[in-house]
Design an enzyme around this catalytic site. Structure first.
Site, PDB file in Angstrom:
ATOM      1  N   HIS A  31      -5.450  16.882 -16.155  1.00 30.00           N
ATOM      2  CA  HIS A  31      -4.256  17.615 -17.832  1.00 30.00           C
ATOM      3  C   HIS A  31      -3.909  18.361 -17.466  1.00 30.00           C
ATOM      4  O   HIS A  31      -3.783  19.062 -18.602  1.00 30.00           O
ATOM      5  CB  HIS A  31      -5.332  17.427 -18.541  1.00 30.00           C
ATOM      6  CG  HIS A  31      -5.797  15.731 -18.466  1.00 30.00           C
ATOM      7  ND1 HIS A  31      -5.898  15.632 -19.519  1.00 30.00           N
ATOM      8  CD2 HIS A  31      -7.236  15.505 -17.758  1.00 30.00           C
ATOM      9  CE1 HIS A  31      -7.039  14.334 -20.021  1.00 30.00           C
ATOM     10  NE2 HIS A  31      -7.294  14.115 -18.924  1.00 30.00           N
ATOM     11  N   ASP A  33      -0.401  17.318 -16.381  1.00 25.16           N
ATOM     12  CA  ASP A  33       0.935  17.296 -16.320  1.00 25.16           C
ATOM     13  C   ASP A  33       1.983  17.692 -17.753  1.00 25.16           C
ATOM     14  O   ASP A  33       3.425  17.951 -17.389  1.00 25.16           O
ATOM     15  CB  ASP A  33       1.313  15.590 -16.036  1.00 25.16           C
ATOM     16  CG  ASP A  33       0.385  14.611 -16.259  1.00 25.16           C
ATOM     17  OD1 ASP A  33      -0.800  15.250 -17.151  1.00 25.16           O
ATOM     18  OD2 ASP A  33       0.977  13.218 -16.257  1.00 25.16           O
ATOM     19  N   ALA A 119      -9.600   2.752 -13.833  1.00 26.62           N
ATOM     20  CA  ALA A 119     -10.889   3.511 -13.097  1.00 26.62           C
ATOM     21  C   ALA A 119     -10.162   5.494 -12.393  1.00 26.62           C
ATOM     22  O   ALA A 119     -11.028   6.017 -12.776  1.00 26.62           O
ATOM     23  CB  ALA A 119     -10.609   3.660 -12.429  1.00 26.62           C
ATOM     24  N   GLY A 120      -9.001   5.343 -13.131  1.00 26.29           N
ATOM     25  CA  GLY A 120      -8.287   6.469 -12.992  1.00 26.29           C
ATOM     26  C   GLY A 120      -7.815   6.786 -11.866  1.00 26.29           C
ATOM     27  O   GLY A 120      -7.555   7.596 -11.085  1.00 26.29           O
ATOM     28  N   SER A 122      -4.770   4.838 -11.458  1.00 27.73           N
ATOM     29  CA  SER A 122      -3.470   4.872 -11.907  1.00 27.73           C
ATOM     30  C   SER A 122      -2.915   3.332 -12.008  1.00 27.73           C
ATOM     31  O   SER A 122      -1.802   2.754 -10.960  1.00 27.73           O
ATOM     32  CB  SER A 122      -2.545   5.852 -12.020  1.00 27.73           C
ATOM     33  OG  SER A 122      -3.052   6.705 -11.677  1.00 27.73           O
ATOM     34  N   SER A 123      -3.457   1.681 -11.979  1.00 28.11           N
ATOM     35  CA  SER A 123      -3.621   1.269 -11.720  1.00 28.11           C
ATOM     36  C   SER A 123      -2.277   0.652 -12.674  1.00 28.11           C
ATOM     37  O   SER A 123      -1.581  -0.175 -12.073  1.00 28.11           O
ATOM     38  CB  SER A 123      -4.672  -0.421 -11.526  1.00 28.11           C
ATOM     39  OG  SER A 123      -5.098  -0.069 -13.284  1.00 28.11           O
ATOM     40  N   SER A 124      -2.342   1.168 -14.068  1.00 27.64           N
ATOM     41  CA  SER A 124      -1.245   0.448 -15.016  1.00 27.64           C
ATOM     42  C   SER A 124      -0.087   1.483 -14.426  1.00 27.64           C
ATOM     43  O   SER A 124       1.130   0.694 -15.060  1.00 27.64           O
ATOM     44  CB  SER A 124      -2.069   1.301 -16.534  1.00 27.64           C
ATOM     45  OG  SER A 124      -2.306   2.922 -16.312  1.00 27.64           O
ATOM     46  N   ASP A 168       1.200   9.879 -13.350  1.00 31.19           N
ATOM     47  CA  ASP A 168       1.029   8.655 -12.825  1.00 31.19           C
ATOM     48  C   ASP A 168       2.038   8.199 -11.831  1.00 31.19           C
ATOM     49  O   ASP A 168       2.116   7.846 -10.841  1.00 31.19           O
ATOM     50  CB  ASP A 168       0.299   7.740 -13.852  1.00 31.19           C
ATOM     51  CG  ASP A 168      -0.925   8.100 -13.730  1.00 31.19           C
ATOM     52  OD1 ASP A 168      -1.358   9.461 -13.640  1.00 31.19           O
ATOM     53  OD2 ASP A 168      -1.543   7.822 -14.510  1.00 31.19           O
ATOM     54  N   TYR A 216      -8.639  12.043 -24.509  1.00 29.88           N
ATOM     55  CA  TYR A 216      -7.121  11.557 -23.874  1.00 29.88           C
ATOM     56  C   TYR A 216      -6.390  12.632 -25.136  1.00 29.88           C
ATOM     57  O   TYR A 216      -5.627  13.852 -24.551  1.00 29.88           O
ATOM     58  CB  TYR A 216      -6.399  10.759 -23.229  1.00 29.88           C
ATOM     59  CG  TYR A 216      -5.495  11.058 -22.548  1.00 29.88           C
ATOM     60  CD1 TYR A 216      -5.700  11.327 -21.101  1.00 29.88           C
ATOM     61  CD2 TYR A 216      -3.507  11.301 -22.952  1.00 29.88           C
ATOM     62  CE1 TYR A 216      -4.171  12.136 -20.123  1.00 29.88           C
ATOM     63  CE2 TYR A 216      -2.907  11.976 -21.827  1.00 29.88           C
ATOM     64  CZ  TYR A 216      -3.380  12.072 -20.790  1.00 29.88           C
ATOM     65  OH  TYR A 216      -1.845  12.162 -19.887  1.00 29.88           O
TER      66      TYR A 216
HETATM   67  C1  GLA Z   1      -4.020  10.186 -16.809  1.00 32.63           C
HETATM   68  C2  GLA Z   1      -3.207  10.250 -17.585  1.00 32.63           C
HETATM   69  C3  GLA Z   1      -1.640  11.426 -16.040  1.00 32.63           C
HETATM   70  C4  GLA Z   1      -2.436  12.814 -16.477  1.00 32.63           C
HETATM   71  C5  GLA Z   1      -3.899  12.379 -15.936  1.00 32.63           C
HETATM   72  C6  GLA Z   1      -4.799  13.779 -16.212  1.00 32.63           C
HETATM   73  O1  GLA Z   1      -4.018   9.797 -15.058  1.00 32.63           O
HETATM   74  O2  GLA Z   1      -1.910   9.152 -16.813  1.00 32.63           O
HETATM   75  O3  GLA Z   1      -0.568  11.831 -17.396  1.00 32.63           O
HETATM   76  O4  GLA Z   1      -2.230  13.525 -17.839  1.00 32.63           O
HETATM   77  O5  GLA Z   1      -4.667  11.529 -16.148  1.00 32.63           O
HETATM   78  O6  GLA Z   1      -4.217  14.559 -15.029  1.00 32.63           O
END
Ligand code: GLA
Length: 379
Positions: A31, A33, A119-120, A122-124, A168, A216
């Protein structure tokens, strides 16, 4: 089936454009960025791919080769959308192209991918970047990488409603084989740093789906509130990047508790990323791993974006000597954990930690070994 073959099987012709964009692991800098700081991440060998050709008219057809589902939509009706639908990422990217005055012709497309969803990893963003590169080609437009990243972020922020930063998209675009990506979200630059030799990342997916909208956005607001309050006395503070732990402690009494805790996490992460850069220079991989554990602890206690399952996995990792460090990765609230291990131990570690997690909690976790990969491209 390869994406080109899938396209041909569906539409009877060859695709004119094929793109591929990797998912990413956030290595350190949680968190950070959207707080204008610096983050270490890695693009990995899990991808979203898209094959497309212009089809004339104003209607697009997209077939998802994994879900075996089709979406058909008109370029005139891009703003109509059903919440949670996968086609929203495509539409959101098309809307961002439109805002920039770049019309994309109607197309037929097939998509596929093996980045775990929600899942974290960054598939999106990987999907957005695969779309973005392909649409730029279809529109015959030259878009630089930062603008491309902002198109993806715009789709998230304006269409999906997640107020995410640029990490991402940066990672998916700027990944490089055998390298970490070091991104600076104030200067909007990204550079490659060699991955320490003999180390690799193992992903342990808690299988708890994370949904990055309300929590978020709340965390982000808590950070922004802290900046608004601190900057009243310290006008040079434009973002949490400008705050160090001494200043934060001095300001603590002016801050609501949640803003203080969220800021303490971010400020700690900023310091850990800086420390990690030194470790990478000196080859101190043991300390690198410790910084990852500290990051997780900070997520658990301060930012409160962990959950029981993630904590359990990281605890087990801690008890296993093969693991140098582990933490949640990405937005949090479920999803994956990332583990730094020696390459020769990676496969056995992946199965041992899954067994230990099952034995301890009765829950199944998905595990896989990741290699640092090149960023998004047209194939
Ligand atoms: C997600 C968001 C990113 C970043 C992370 C946490 O992946 O898409 O922009 O803020 O959470 O670091």
């Amino acid at each position: 089936m390869q994406i080109r073959d899938a396209y041909k099987a569906r539409y009877g012709t060859d695709a004119t454009v094929v793109s591929r964009a990797p998912g990413r692991l956030e290595v350190l800098g949680n968190h950070v960025d959207y707080n204008a700081g610096c983050v270490l991440s890695v693009a990995v060998d899990r991808y979203m791919t898209l094959a497309a050709s212009p089809c004339g008219g104003g209607v697009c057809r997209v077939w998802d080769e994994v879900l075996k589902e089709e979406r058909v939509f008109s370029l005139e009706g891009l703003l109509e959308h059903e919440k949670g639908d996968w086609a929203n990422y495509i539409k959101g990217v098309l809307v961002e192209f439109g805002k920039r005055g770049i019309p994309v012709p109607a197309f037929n497309a097939v998509i596929a991918g093996n980045v775990p969803l929600s899942a974290g990893m960054s598939s999106s963003a990987a999907f957005e970047m695969a779309c973005g590169l392909a649409f730029a080609k279809l529109a015959n437009a030259d878009i630089d990488w930062i603008e491309m990243a902002k198109i993806g972020q715009g789709a998230e922020n304006n269409y999906i409603g997640a107020k995410t930063g640029l990490l991402d998209q940066f990672s998916s675009l700027k990944g490089k084989a055998d390298s970490l990506v070091y991104s600076d979200f104030r200067s909007f630059t990204a550079k490659s740093i060699p991955m320490p030799k003999g180390l690799t990342f193992v992903v342990v997916n808690s299988m708890v789906k994370h949904v990055l909208t309300s929590e978020y956005n709340d965390r982000r607001q808590a950070c922004e509130k802290a900046v608004a309050i601190i900057s009243q006395r310290h006008p040079e503070v434009k973002a949490l990047r400008d705050v160090n732990s001494t200043l934060l402690e001095a300001e603590r009494r002016h801050l609501p508790e949640t803003s203080y805790k969220c800021s303490a996490h971010v400020v700690g992460e900023l310091e850990r990323v800086a420390a990690c850069l030194e470790c990478l220079k000196q080859g101190d991989v043991v300390r690198f791993g410790q910084l990852m554990y500290q990051s997780h602890e900070s997520s658990r206690t301060l930012f409160e974006n962990s959950c029981e399952e993630l904590d359990e996995i990281v605890d087990i990792a801690h008890s296993m000597p093969e693991c140098l460090g582990a933490r949640l990765s990405g937005g949090g609230f479920g999803g994956i954990t990332v583990h730094l291990v020696r390459s020769e131990d990676a496969e056995s570690y992946a199965s041992r930690i899954a067994e230990a997690y099952l034995a301890k909690t009765g829950r199944k976790a998905d595990t896989f070994v990741c290699a640092a990969a090149d960023g998004a491209k047209l194939l």
